[in-house]
Design a protein around this motif. Structure first.
Motif, short mmCIF file in Angstrom:
data_model
loop_
_atom_site.label_atom_id
_atom_site.label_comp_id
_atom_site.label_asym_id
_atom_site.label_seq_id
_atom_site.Cartn_x
_atom_site.Cartn_y
_atom_site.Cartn_z
N ALA A 189 0.84 -1.20 0.00
CA ALA A 189 0.00 0.00 0.00
C ALA A 189 0.87 1.25 0.00
CB ALA A 189 -0.92 0.00 1.21
N VAL A 190 1.95 1.20 0.78
CA VAL A 190 2.86 2.34 0.82
C VAL A 190 3.42 2.61 -0.57
CG1 VAL A 190 5.09 3.15 1.67
CG2 VAL A 190 3.44 2.13 3.26
N LEU A 191 3.78 1.53 -1.25
CA LEU A 191 4.33 1.68 -2.60
C LEU A 191 3.27 2.28 -3.55
CD1 LEU A 191 6.86 0.96 -4.37
CD2 LEU A 191 5.52 -1.00 -5.14
N THR A 192 2.07 1.74 -3.48
CA THR A 192 0.98 2.24 -4.33
C THR A 192 0.74 3.73 -4.08
OG1 THR A 192 -0.11 0.08 -4.37
CG2 THR A 192 -1.48 2.00 -4.87
N VAL A 193 0.71 4.10 -2.79
CA VAL A 193 0.46 5.51 -2.46
C VAL A 193 1.60 6.38 -2.94
CG1 VAL A 193 0.27 7.14 -0.55
CG2 VAL A 193 -1.08 5.05 -0.52
N LYS A 194 2.81 5.87 -2.76
CA LYS A 194 3.99 6.65 -3.14
C LYS A 194 3.98 6.92 -4.65
CE LYS A 194 8.59 5.52 -3.11
NZ LYS A 194 9.68 4.66 -2.62
N ILE A 195 3.80 5.86 -5.42
CA ILE A 195 3.80 6.02 -6.88
C ILE A 195 2.60 6.86 -7.31
CG2 ILE A 195 3.62 4.81 -9.07
CD1 ILE A 195 5.20 2.56 -7.81
N GLY A 196 1.46 6.59 -6.67
CA GLY A 196 0.27 7.37 -6.98
C GLY A 196 0.50 8.85 -6.72
N TYR A 197 1.11 9.16 -5.59
CA TYR A 197 1.34 10.55 -5.21
C TYR A 197 2.23 11.25 -6.24
CZ TYR A 197 3.10 14.57 -2.63
OH TYR A 197 3.44 15.83 -2.27
N PHE A 198 3.40 10.65 -6.51
CA PHE A 198 4.31 11.32 -7.44
C PHE A 198 3.73 11.38 -8.85
CE2 PHE A 198 7.46 10.20 -4.11
CZ PHE A 198 7.92 11.48 -3.87
N GLY A 199 3.07 10.30 -9.24
CA GLY A 199 2.47 10.28 -10.57
C GLY A 199 1.41 11.35 -10.73
N ILE A 200 0.60 11.52 -9.69
CA ILE A 200 -0.50 12.48 -9.78
C ILE A 200 0.02 13.92 -9.72
CG2 ILE A 200 -2.53 13.36 -8.55
CD1 ILE A 200 -3.20 10.37 -7.97
N VAL A 201 1.03 14.14 -8.85
CA VAL A 201 1.61 15.49 -8.80
C VAL A 201 2.17 15.87 -10.16
CG1 VAL A 201 3.50 16.87 -7.86
CG2 VAL A 201 2.05 15.54 -6.32
N CYS B 21 9.03 3.93 -13.76
CA CYS B 21 8.12 3.59 -14.85
C CYS B 21 6.67 3.80 -14.43
CB CYS B 21 8.26 2.11 -15.16
SG CYS B 21 8.96 1.83 -16.73
N GLY B 22 6.35 3.33 -13.25
CA GLY B 22 5.00 3.49 -12.74
C GLY B 22 4.63 4.96 -12.63
N VAL B 23 5.54 5.74 -12.06
CA VAL B 23 5.30 7.18 -11.92
C VAL B 23 5.12 7.81 -13.30
CG1 VAL B 23 6.31 9.38 -11.22
CG2 VAL B 23 6.48 7.39 -9.71
#
Ligand SMILES: Nc1ncnc2c1ncn2[C@@H]1O[C@H](COP(=O)(O)OP(=O)(O)OP(=O)(O)O)[C@@H](O)[C@H]1O
Ligand SMILES: [Mg+2]
Lengths: 255, 221
Positions: free
Chosen positions: B19-31, B90-92
């Protein structure tokens, strides 16, 4: 010689193939109040918009004292601060309070001190009877109150010339008066103004000079007394007649 | 439904990590998506020649291809032309590439919803185009964009579930992995749902609060 604040010389404005203003020339002296009237679509709004360079022009020039006002011209931002404009409606910034609407340009564009600008804004609001609305949002005001705020906002930038484009046209009749009174007051204090209006009695009361615009031309230019009582041109006569109503009381009863 | 609590407690730390990874990538990707979206929206709003065409092409590609394909492209194709990437970046990048166009559309329609007279009255007060954009147009456009923006954030967070395809150890990957290992399908899926809810519900609630706030901020005529 009279000092000319504004000189419009040979102004020509086209929208595509539609020539809206044809070689318009006139001058405005400091302290003078010009009223522009004419039928709908004759180019009154366009004329005002050209004067503060909201529209590019195809010919001629607009001079404020000796400076050319044109889109993309140098000093345009400073020149626009010398030309205030109030529109028909919806020109207040809805996300800002009345006070912030008024102080935005003086603070951000003119870099004036917050305390000084706010004091001036409050004094002006008091003069138009809206001191208690300083913290309100535009949506909380009536149409007439909004227009008075818009006038104060324009004044707070310290313009030398004020342009009014049918500022009462969107108002309910009972609110028209409060806005016109503010403008009459400004005229009394010697502000230079160009006013587009359909309020003929107001025009007659406030104008030093009337410009009658029709088909993109200045068809007649005269002091208000002469224009409203004895217009020289046929077109002006016909236009003024549209504001008169003949009595129907003497009409014979229909069966 | 019988849930084996022993299995649940055993799996919990793995899910937390994922979950931490998902949130982290989600956060940077969305910003990043917000930055890209705002940039594209401003270019399109100002109709800047050439750039706006390029951006129109980007938006079409980004909106009309699945995130999975975009990720594969970034993950497998880019290294072939010498751009090396790890799975996380890549995810970001994939999320930003997809989200950028969605954010651009939301911001652009927000900008276009502001009546021209707002700009004109700011200009006639002597505000420069830049100050007009910053103090008058953008604040209004951003407020108008809030509902679409919140919907996009939730959409993008949900899209992160395809990250497992490029071996990112996100929630989906963890769930699939555990099911493959121990066949505790129910427990694995239960935790997957719970963790996505834990991530998405607060976003959704915050989003509604934000929407209510801007509605109260004095809009409408
Ligand atoms: N942005 C525009 N694009 C094309 N034509 C325009 C534009 N703005 C105005 N016009 C045209 O220019 C002419 C003059 O318009 P303008 O708004 O100046 O008239 P007006 O005298 O102010 O009329 P009203 O009394 O109805 O406000 C009209 O024929 C109008 O259709
Ligand atoms: Mg008009």
């Amino acid at each position: 010689m009279a000092e000319h604040l504004l000189t419009v010389r040979g102004l020509t404005k086209r929208f595509g193939s539609n020539t809206v203003l044809k070689d318009i020339s006139f001058q405005v002296e400091r302290g003078e109040v010009i009223v522009v009237i004419g039928p709908s679509g004759c180019g009154k709004s366009t004329l005002l918009r050209c004067i503060n360079a909201l529209e590019p022009i195809e010919g001629g020039e607009v001079l404020l004292e000796n400076d050319v006002v044109n889109p993309g011209g140098k000093n345009l931002i400073e020149l626009r601060q010398k030309i205030g404009m109030v529109f028909q409606s919806y020109d207040l910034f809805p996300h800002l309070t009345v006070l912030k609407n008024i102080t935005l340009a003086p603070m951000k564009a003119q870099k004036r001190k917050k305390a000084e600008v706010e004091a001036e804004a409050m004094a002006l609001l008091e003069r138009v009877g809206l001191k208690d609305k300083a913290q309100s949002y535009p949506r909380e005001l009536s149409g007439g109150q909004k227009q008075r705020v818009a006038i104060v906002r324009a004044l707070c930038v310290h313009p030398e010339l004020l342009l009014f484009d049918e500022v009462t046209a969107a108002l309910d009749p009972e609110m028209v008066r409060e806005v016109l009174d503010v403008m009459l007051n400004l005229a009394a204090t010697g502000k230079t103004m160009i006013i587009v209006t359909h309020e003929m009695r107001f025009a007659r009361a406030i104008a030093d000079r009337v410009l009658f615009l029709d088909g993109g031309d200045i068809v007649e230019e005269a002091p208000p007394e002469r224009f409203f009582t004895a217009p020289e041109t046929e077109r002006a006569k016909r236009f003024l007649e549209t504001f008169e109503f003949k009595s129907v009381k003497a009409r014979p009863a229909t069966p | 439904m019988d849930l084996n609590t022993e299995v649940l407690t055993q799996y919990l730390p793995l899910y937390q990590k994922a979950a931490v990874l998902t949130v982290k990538i989600g956060y940077f990707g969305i910003v990043l998506a917000i930055v890209i979206g705002l940039f594209c929206a401003l270019i399109q709003y100002h109709k800047i020649p050439v750039l706006r065409r390029i951006i129109a092409v980007y938006i079409e590609i980004s909106r009309n291809t699945p995130l999975l394909i975009q990720l594969f492209f970034i993950y497998y194709a880019l290294p072939k032309i010498g751009i090396s990437t790890n799975a996380e970046s890549c995810g970001v990048a994939g999320l930003a590439f997809l989200g950028g166009s969605y954010m651009a559309e939301v911001f652009r329609s927000g900008l276009e919803a502001i009546p021209p007279i707002q700009k004109e009255s700011a200009y006639s007060l002597g505000l420069s185009p830049l100050k007009t954009m910053f103090h008058v147009i953008l604040p209004q456009a951003v407020s108008i964009s809030v509902p679409g923006f919140v919907a996009n954030v939730i959409f993008l967070l949900k899209e992160t579930s395809v990250f497992s395809a490029i071996s990112l150890m996100d929630l989906m990957f963890t769930a699939k992995d555990l099911i493959g290992l121990h066949y505790n399908t129910i427990e694995a899926l239960f935790l997957l749902v719970v963790f996505y809810l834990i991530i998405l519900l607060p976003v959704s609630v915050l989003g509604s609060l934000l929407e209510r706030r801007v509605r109260h901020a004095g809009f409408g005529s």
